[in-house]
Design a protein around this motif. Structure first.
Motif, PDB file in Angstrom:
ATOM      1  N   GLY A 154       0.832  -1.263   0.195  1.00 43.92           N
ATOM      2  CA  GLY A 154       0.020  -0.229   0.216  1.00 43.92           C
ATOM      3  C   GLY A 154       0.990   1.609   0.184  1.00 43.92           C
ATOM      4  O   GLY A 154       0.145   2.181  -0.771  1.00 43.92           O
ATOM      5  N   ARG A 157       2.020   1.357  -3.767  1.00 45.42           N
ATOM      6  CA  ARG A 157       0.941   2.237  -4.993  1.00 45.42           C
ATOM      7  C   ARG A 157       0.693   3.483  -4.588  1.00 45.42           C
ATOM      8  O   ARG A 157       0.561   4.811  -5.239  1.00 45.42           O
ATOM      9  CB  ARG A 157      -0.493   1.224  -3.960  1.00 45.42           C
ATOM     10  CG  ARG A 157      -0.072   0.121  -4.664  1.00 45.42           C
ATOM     11  CD  ARG A 157      -1.520  -1.006  -4.651  1.00 45.42           C
ATOM     12  NE  ARG A 157      -1.239  -2.039  -4.868  1.00 45.42           N
ATOM     13  CZ  ARG A 157      -1.070  -3.355  -4.862  1.00 45.42           C
ATOM     14  NH1 ARG A 157      -0.466  -3.257  -3.363  1.00 45.42           N
ATOM     15  NH2 ARG A 157      -0.835  -4.305  -5.276  1.00 45.42           N
ATOM     16  N   ASN A 175      -0.331   0.613 -10.685  1.00 48.58           N
ATOM     17  CA  ASN A 175      -0.905  -0.797 -10.137  1.00 48.58           C
ATOM     18  C   ASN A 175      -0.554  -2.266 -10.555  1.00 48.58           C
ATOM     19  O   ASN A 175      -0.409  -3.189  -9.813  1.00 48.58           O
ATOM     20  CB  ASN A 175      -2.714  -0.167  -9.975  1.00 48.58           C
ATOM     21  CG  ASN A 175      -2.758   1.285  -9.321  1.00 48.58           C
ATOM     22  OD1 ASN A 175      -1.824   1.133  -8.440  1.00 48.58           O
ATOM     23  ND2 ASN A 175      -3.921   1.323  -9.715  1.00 48.58           N
ATOM     24  N   MET A 348      -8.037  -1.814  -6.753  1.00 50.57           N
ATOM     25  CA  MET A 348      -7.535  -0.591  -5.655  1.00 50.57           C
ATOM     26  C   MET A 348      -7.529   0.225  -6.671  1.00 50.57           C
ATOM     27  O   MET A 348      -7.588   1.602  -5.895  1.00 50.57           O
ATOM     28  CB  MET A 348      -5.831  -1.184  -5.966  1.00 50.57           C
ATOM     29  CG  MET A 348      -5.402  -2.174  -4.932  1.00 50.57           C
ATOM     30  SD  MET A 348      -5.617  -1.796  -3.089  1.00 50.57           S
ATOM     31  CE  MET A 348      -5.475  -3.323  -2.001  1.00 50.57           C
ATOM     32  N   VAL A 351     -10.610   1.953  -5.036  1.00 54.65           N
ATOM     33  CA  VAL A 351      -9.971   2.123  -3.691  1.00 54.65           C
ATOM     34  C   VAL A 351      -9.011   3.848  -3.929  1.00 54.65           C
ATOM     35  O   VAL A 351      -9.994   4.921  -3.232  1.00 54.65           O
ATOM     36  CB  VAL A 351      -9.687   1.290  -3.565  1.00 54.65           C
ATOM     37  CG1 VAL A 351      -8.687   1.709  -2.287  1.00 54.65           C
ATOM     38  CG2 VAL A 351     -10.543   0.039  -2.758  1.00 54.65           C
ATOM     39  N   GLN A 352      -8.624   3.836  -4.612  1.00 57.18           N
ATOM     40  CA  GLN A 352      -7.623   4.908  -4.536  1.00 57.18           C
ATOM     41  C   GLN A 352      -8.235   6.439  -4.621  1.00 57.18           C
ATOM     42  O   GLN A 352      -8.015   7.956  -4.251  1.00 57.18           O
ATOM     43  CB  GLN A 352      -6.488   5.057  -5.639  1.00 57.18           C
ATOM     44  CG  GLN A 352      -5.711   4.221  -5.044  1.00 57.18           C
ATOM     45  CD  GLN A 352      -4.739   4.008  -6.510  1.00 57.18           C
ATOM     46  OE1 GLN A 352      -4.590   4.366  -7.661  1.00 57.18           O
ATOM     47  NE2 GLN A 352      -3.297   2.779  -5.652  1.00 57.18           N
ATOM     48  N   THR A 355     -11.283   6.478  -1.948  1.00 57.47           N
ATOM     49  CA  THR A 355     -10.644   7.259  -0.559  1.00 57.47           C
ATOM     50  C   THR A 355     -10.473   8.873  -0.551  1.00 57.47           C
ATOM     51  O   THR A 355     -10.314   9.497  -1.301  1.00 57.47           O
ATOM     52  CB  THR A 355      -9.548   6.651  -0.226  1.00 57.47           C
ATOM     53  OG1 THR A 355      -9.439   5.354  -0.695  1.00 57.47           O
ATOM     54  CG2 THR A 355      -8.906   6.806   0.399  1.00 57.47           C
ATOM     55  N   ASN A 361      -3.462   5.555   2.816  1.00 56.00           N
ATOM     56  CA  ASN A 361      -3.156   4.578   2.770  1.00 56.00           C
ATOM     57  C   ASN A 361      -3.753   3.251   3.992  1.00 56.00           C
ATOM     58  O   ASN A 361      -3.913   2.319   4.153  1.00 56.00           O
ATOM     59  CB  ASN A 361      -1.780   4.612   3.628  1.00 56.00           C
ATOM     60  CG  ASN A 361      -0.445   4.771   3.485  1.00 56.00           C
ATOM     61  OD1 ASN A 361       0.054   4.356   2.150  1.00 56.00           O
ATOM     62  ND2 ASN A 361      -0.001   6.129   3.290  1.00 56.00           N
ATOM     63  N   MET A 364      -6.456   1.656   1.317  1.00 53.37           N
ATOM     64  CA  MET A 364      -6.211   0.786   0.014  1.00 53.37           C
ATOM     65  C   MET A 364      -5.450  -0.233   1.979  1.00 53.37           C
ATOM     66  O   MET A 364      -5.949  -1.229   1.135  1.00 53.37           O
ATOM     67  CB  MET A 364      -4.355   0.918   0.139  1.00 53.37           C
ATOM     68  CG  MET A 364      -4.886   2.163  -1.393  1.00 53.37           C
ATOM     69  SD  MET A 364      -2.926   2.024  -2.239  1.00 53.37           S
ATOM     70  CE  MET A 364      -2.340   3.232  -1.414  1.00 53.37           C
TER      71      MET A 364
END
Length: 418
Positions: A154, A157, A175, A348, A351-352, A355, A361, A364
């Motif tokens: 994480g 990323r 990613n 992912m 998610v990025q 968020t 962080n 993730m």
């Protein structure tokens, strides 16, 4: 923001309404562009933090296998070994989001190094407790201390997201690279642990894993030039409150159940040797996926990936039920793995985007925590199915789990706003 259509004079791949549409290059388009992964690693400082991160991530596939071999060999009880590792998994699920929140608030280097030191000491304590015959409760306490291990994948990323903010194509490649690295460590870590424990001494896997983890995090944390700046204290809500995030985490939970069930059922049916083929297929598919130009609608891409995973996960079931050929099952596992990395990469990415700023962080890590919970649930369900319904029937579990992930994502995951 969603991905934008790139100029036709630049990319090999053009974007259309389909999840991924490859446009053929004409002679007028000029020479082929640089390999996207070579271009990615040419980013100043990228190779240094990637080397440290890979070194730190490799032990993630070593610790549980090493602990099982070490404890079962010393105490003669796989039940105790399994209970200790399950306790560590539960502790990690509880502690990891808090560690990630501290990373967002105070920075990667300031938090990751001491958190890793605590985790490494926990591994060494477990080693000493096993070697010197400490009571069983000491094994549980020692392994629980390893829950402070930071989410190195994480953090890596997050660095890519910082370095390539505003460049969704480069971030997509990054990613994909990180997911392929996860799969590579999954393949190599358990094999390395088993080799060390057999060739040297039962505690060797845990000892080497702790050294690699600490060394890798120190190298990673030393690369301050690429570390994302600490976000100012914000009143942004928890990532759990972001629209669409609960459903996305539920899809991650179901996806984790796919992995956990497939592992247990395959080991019971054919042994663990061919299980690495699923990871190999995922690694190859992840690298290929990262070289393609993604379509703009990331939610639609996620649904397409989940539909593909549901379809491909039926192949091991068909191979196991229709033939006793180990070769056929091996090929089915290789193909089944081809949809997992693209699914994880796209998940992912969502998610990025979902968020809140300054809590990347944490977001993730919540996704990873959901995966770990799903792996635990899938392992338990797959084991129950194998014991009560038969080995072949056990392959129904990953198919159903993948279908559940698709349904949950279709019903609740929202596309990020512009």
């Amino acid at each position: 923001m969603p991905y934008e259509r790139a100029p036709h004079t630049d990319p090999m791949l053009a974007v259309s309404g389909d999840p991924l549409v490859i446009a053929p290059r004409t002679a007028a388009a000029g020479p082929a562009p640089t390999n996207p992964y070579r271009r990615l690693l040419a980013t100043p400082g990228a190779r240094a933090f990637t080397a440290g991160n890979l070194l730190a991530r490799l032990p993630m596939g070593m610790f549980s296998v090493s602990a099982v071999i070490m404890i079962a060999g010393s105490r003669g009880s796989y039940a105790l070994a399994g209970a200790v590792t399950a306790t560590g998994l539960a502790a990690t699920a509880a502690v990891a989001p808090w560690t990630a929140r501290l990373v967002d608030r105070y920075g990667q280097a300031r938090v990751a190094v001491p958190a890793t030191a605590i985790a490494a000491l926990g591994s060494l304590a477990l080693l000493l407790c096993v070697h010197y015959g400490a009571p069983a409760w000491a094994l549980f306490a020692s392994y629980a201390a390893t829950a402070t291990t930071p989410n190195t994948g994480g953090m890596s990323r997050a660095r890519w997201a910082h370095l390539h903010r505003g460049d969704p194509a480069a971030l997509h490649t990054a990613n994909s690279f990180e997911q392929a690295a996860d799969e590579l460590c999954f393949m190599l870590g358990p094999a390395l642990a088993a080799l060390l424990c057999a060739a040297l001494f039962p505690e060797a896997g845990t000892l080497v894993g702790a050294i690699l983890l600490m060394t890798g995090v120190l190298i990673f944390a030393a690369q301050r030039a690429t570390e994302p700046p600490v976000a100012p204290r914000t009143h942004a809500g928890s990532p759990l409150r972001a629209p669409g995030m609960p459903a996305l985490l539920a899809a991650f939970l179901a996806t984790g159940a796919v992995f956990g069930a497939m592992e247990v059922v395959t080991i019971a049916h054919a042994g663990g040797a061919i299980l690495a083929l699923q990871a190999a297929g995922s690694c190859a598919a992840g690298l290929l996926y990262g070289s393609l130009r993604p379509a703009a609608d990331v939610r639609r891409r996620l649904l397409a990936c989940l539909a593909g995973m549901t379809t491909l996960m039926s192949l091991p079931l068909l191979a196991a039920s229709s033939t006793d050929s180990l070769l056929a099952l091996a090929g089915a596992l290789l193909l089944a793995g081809a949809a997992t990395a693209p699914t994880m990469v796209t998940g992912m990415t969502l998610v990025q985007r979902l968020t809140p700023e300054g809590r990347l962080n944490e977001g993730m890590t919540l996704a990873v925590t959901a995966l770990l919970g799903g792996i635990a649930a899938g392992s338990a369900t797959g084991g129950w199915m194998v014991e009560h319904m038969g080995q072949v029937t056990g392959y129904v579990v990953p198919v159903c789990a993948a279908g559940l992930a698709l349904v949950v994502a279709a019903a609740g995951v929202r596309a990020p706003r512009n």
